[in-house]
Design a protein around this motif. Structure first.
Motif, PDB file in Angstrom:
ATOM      1  N   TYR A 133       0.839  -1.193   0.000  1.00 46.76           N
ATOM      2  CA  TYR A 133       0.000   0.000   0.000  1.00 46.76           C
ATOM      3  C   TYR A 133       0.880   1.250   0.000  1.00 46.76           C
ATOM      4  CZ  TYR A 133      -2.880   3.760   1.803  1.00 46.76           C
ATOM      5  OH  TYR A 133      -3.482   4.975   1.980  1.00 46.76           O
ATOM      6  N   GLN A 154       1.276   4.173  -2.916  1.00 43.30           N
ATOM      7  CA  GLN A 154       1.146   5.611  -2.669  1.00 43.30           C
ATOM      8  C   GLN A 154       2.369   6.357  -3.199  1.00 43.30           C
ATOM      9  OE1 GLN A 154      -1.761   6.909  -1.595  1.00 43.30           O
ATOM     10  NE2 GLN A 154      -2.380   4.778  -1.674  1.00 43.30           N
ATOM     11  N   LYS A 159       2.243   6.552  -6.999  1.00 39.22           N
ATOM     12  CA  LYS A 159       1.321   7.591  -7.472  1.00 39.22           C
ATOM     13  C   LYS A 159       2.013   8.945  -7.480  1.00 39.22           C
ATOM     14  CE  LYS A 159      -3.056   5.520  -6.003  1.00 39.22           C
ATOM     15  NZ  LYS A 159      -4.190   5.631  -5.066  1.00 39.22           N
ATOM     16  N   THR A 160       2.760   9.232  -6.422  1.00 34.50           N
ATOM     17  CA  THR A 160       3.501  10.487  -6.344  1.00 34.50           C
ATOM     18  C   THR A 160       4.557  10.547  -7.446  1.00 34.50           C
ATOM     19  OG1 THR A 160       3.166  10.539  -3.961  1.00 34.50           O
ATOM     20  CG2 THR A 160       4.902  11.942  -4.829  1.00 34.50           C
TER      21      THR A 160
END
Length: 132
Positions: free
Chosen positions: A94, A98, A101-102
């Motif tokens: 997870y 994240q 995505k950044t």
């Protein structure tokens, strides 16, 4: 992990809270978790989540002992709550997602700037060829 996002599912919020408290080396109880950053999640919801994602904080049968919500006030006893291996290693992907995505947003922005730079370079070459 400075602030826990209150739009996340309860299990993820409790997991992040436990990781945050473990990083700070601060013991906490089910009752204090309810009053702290997890406001909005009641201790009757926090306790079963912790039963599923934590291992025994202080030896055999201590998990059930410290998360039992009754008039004995045992759920107010602070402990260091370690996550079980399944929860911890499920949380890592997870975090990776994240971060990706950044990274993806940063790469998209860099690509956009590269395209604008290329366009300006060709415009400059074209203008110098026409004017020069």
């Amino acid at each position: 992990m400075s602030a826990i996002d209150k739009t996340l599912p309860d299990v993820l919020r409790v997991t992040e809270y436990i990781l945050k408290k473990n990083k700070e080396n601060e013991p906490f109880s089910v009752k204090s978790a309810e009053n702290d950053h997890l406001n909005g999640i009641g201790r009757h919801r926090i306790a079963p989540i912790m039963r599923d994602i934590c291992i025994e904080p202080e030896g055999q049968d201590s998990l059930v002992f410290y998360i039992t919500i009754a008039n004995t006030n045992r759920d107010n006893t602070p402990c260091r709550w370690p996550l079980n291996a399944n929860t911890y290693f499920s949380y890592l992907p997870y975090l990776s997602l994240q971060e990706s995505k950044t990274s993806n947003n940063t790469a998209t922005l860099a690509l956009w700037f590269a395209g604008v730079s290329t366009l300006l370079t060709f415009t400059s070459i074209l203008m110098s060829a026409l004017c020069g």
